[in-house]
Design a protein around this motif. Sequence first.
Motif, PDB file in Angstrom:
ATOM      1  N   ARG A 176      -1.745  -9.128 -35.822  1.00 38.94           N
ATOM      2  CA  ARG A 176      -0.701  -8.056 -36.025  1.00 38.94           C
ATOM      3  C   ARG A 176      -0.823  -8.084 -37.514  1.00 38.94           C
ATOM      4  N   THR A 177      -0.924  -6.748 -38.222  1.00 42.01           N
ATOM      5  CA  THR A 177      -0.679  -6.827 -39.611  1.00 42.01           C
ATOM      6  C   THR A 177       0.457  -5.874 -39.950  1.00 42.01           C
ATOM      7  N   PRO A 178       0.840  -5.695 -41.087  1.00 42.24           N
ATOM      8  CA  PRO A 178       2.011  -4.810 -41.157  1.00 42.24           C
ATOM      9  C   PRO A 178       1.361  -3.455 -41.104  1.00 42.24           C
ATOM     10  N   ARG A 179       0.071  -3.025 -40.902  1.00 39.97           N
ATOM     11  CA  ARG A 179      -0.448  -1.747 -40.841  1.00 39.97           C
ATOM     12  C   ARG A 179      -0.790  -1.497 -39.427  1.00 39.97           C
ATOM     13  N   GLY A 180      -0.989  -2.462 -38.652  1.00 37.51           N
ATOM     14  CA  GLY A 180      -1.723  -2.173 -37.335  1.00 37.51           C
ATOM     15  C   GLY A 180      -2.318  -3.587 -36.551  1.00 37.51           C
ATOM     16  N   LEU A 181      -3.460  -3.504 -36.060  1.00 42.22           N
ATOM     17  CA  LEU A 181      -4.167  -4.569 -35.143  1.00 42.22           C
ATOM     18  C   LEU A 181      -5.382  -4.639 -35.787  1.00 42.22           C
ATOM     19  N   LEU A 182      -5.631  -5.875 -36.512  1.00 36.04           N
ATOM     20  CA  LEU A 182      -6.918  -6.302 -36.972  1.00 36.04           C
ATOM     21  C   LEU A 182      -7.921  -7.249 -36.012  1.00 36.04           C
ATOM     22  N   PRO A 183      -8.940  -6.642 -35.461  1.00 41.58           N
ATOM     23  CA  PRO A 183      -9.779  -7.486 -34.756  1.00 41.58           C
ATOM     24  C   PRO A 183     -10.465  -8.536 -35.300  1.00 41.58           C
ATOM     25  N   ALA A 186      -9.644  15.032 -25.979  1.00 36.89           N
ATOM     26  CA  ALA A 186      -9.505  14.830 -27.402  1.00 36.89           C
ATOM     27  C   ALA A 186      -9.120  13.384 -27.736  1.00 36.89           C
ATOM     28  N   VAL A 187      -9.466  12.649 -28.626  1.00 33.59           N
ATOM     29  CA  VAL A 187      -9.063  11.422 -29.104  1.00 33.59           C
ATOM     30  C   VAL A 187      -8.853  11.191 -30.559  1.00 33.59           C
ATOM     31  N   GLU A 188      -7.844  10.852 -30.975  1.00 37.69           N
ATOM     32  CA  GLU A 188      -7.839  10.383 -32.296  1.00 37.69           C
ATOM     33  C   GLU A 188      -7.505   9.033 -32.494  1.00 37.69           C
ATOM     34  N   LEU A 189      -8.108   8.316 -33.561  1.00 37.20           N
ATOM     35  CA  LEU A 189      -7.947   6.947 -33.700  1.00 37.20           C
ATOM     36  C   LEU A 189      -7.742   6.854 -35.207  1.00 37.20           C
ATOM     37  N   ASP A 190      -6.408   6.283 -35.897  1.00 38.99           N
ATOM     38  CA  ASP A 190      -6.216   6.003 -37.152  1.00 38.99           C
ATOM     39  C   ASP A 190      -6.642   4.609 -37.436  1.00 38.99           C
ATOM     40  N   THR A 191      -7.449   4.522 -38.637  1.00 40.84           N
ATOM     41  CA  THR A 191      -7.879   3.186 -38.983  1.00 40.84           C
ATOM     42  C   THR A 191      -7.678   3.035 -40.616  1.00 40.84           C
ATOM     43  N   LEU A 192      -7.722   1.501 -40.810  1.00 40.81           N
ATOM     44  CA  LEU A 192      -7.856   1.449 -42.216  1.00 40.81           C
ATOM     45  C   LEU A 192      -9.177   0.465 -42.514  1.00 40.81           C
ATOM     46  N   ALA A 193     -10.243   1.026 -43.038  1.00 38.42           N
ATOM     47  CA  ALA A 193     -11.398   0.505 -43.205  1.00 38.42           C
ATOM     48  C   ALA A 193     -11.449  -0.403 -44.824  1.00 38.42           C
TER      49      ALA A 193
END
Length: 400
Positions: free
Chosen positions: A31-38, A74-81
């Motif tokens: 768990r990060t401040p922005r989301g989930l990091l695998p 429809a599917v949307e996924l927000d990510t931070l790469a």
Amino acid sequence: MPTTPTPTTPYAWITTPLTAALVRGAQDLERTPRGLLPHRLPAWARAQCADPQLLMAESQPSGVRLVFRTRATAVELDTLATKRVYAGAPPRPDGVYDLLVDGRPAGAASVSGGDTLEIDLTTGSAELRSGPVGTVRFTGLPGHAKDVEIWLPHNETTELVALRTDAPVEPAPDRGRKVWLHHGSSISHGSDAATPTTTWPALAASLGGVELINLGLGGSALLDPFTARTLRDTPADLISLKLGINLVNADLMRLRAFGPAVHGFLDTVREGHPDTPLLVVSPILCPIHEDTPGPSAPDFAALSSGRLRFRACGDPAERAQGKLTLNVIREELARIVRERAAADQNLHLLDGRDLYGAADFAELPLPDGLHPDAAAHRRIGERFAELAFGPGAPFAASAS
């Protein structure tokens, strides 16, 4: 701090919390401040080695995918790469997200933005620049209930920020497929493969009808004890270990240490999987290191002209002092597996040159001297599927 983009499409979106129930192929979800990091190594293993190359590799989600069941169209996924840029080298293309619907390819897309890690190979320094969250969107999906898989980019660290669909989502049921756990180098990680479902392990898993857990760690298949313990503790029906090239790349150990280290690695894996089919795979052909020891290093003359290539920095005469080459490693792995197999009928060996050998190099040379390209990944994956999962092969009976 990056912000989550506001959806601008006309769909009546449902936001589904991102949890472990929707993620496959990861060992840990941070768990990060922005989301989930695998992560592909658990937290305790990461704590035992602060090597930046290892930490970058294990956080790149090769083989990691979101899997769920839904009627959504429809599917949307927000990510931070986190995207890698090598100073002086051509820019790398954005990572690809592959969409599968009921196991069949149904689309691919990339996400702009994200953080950028610029690496200077001449000095070894790296600079991280922050960027915005991006959105990958798939539309036009069939409206019936279906299994949806979104395979994350194999070569970009990817934080999962938000999942939106236009119909409810639930975890996909277990389809009863065997789990194949694989460990290897950057070639197994997917270097220079075109997409996450066309790395050679992903292709082989699809052809073999198994669930993949990919512990291919670029630059980091180094017989580390914490990797062996991770393999030991990971439930699996089939296990393969592709060993050798990184030990030459890094010039990490001599022949005297290599044999006992392989034995120790296998002993640890066997503690958790005493009877599981276990396939040891020796290195594919790599001409620069067949008889020349490492370390490997960037060819700065090529880099100055905008090409990334590697060269072998060792001296073939150093083999007499125990320096490792690929041929030395293949001979030693063959000896170790042969001797252990006398008491372990589920232990097998695959010569990596049967996956990619001299004839393949002549047709599909390694573009940078070390890594196969997309076409070679496909060939290696198809051959592994035949040699490992095919009739009479080590994984044949157990994978069915």
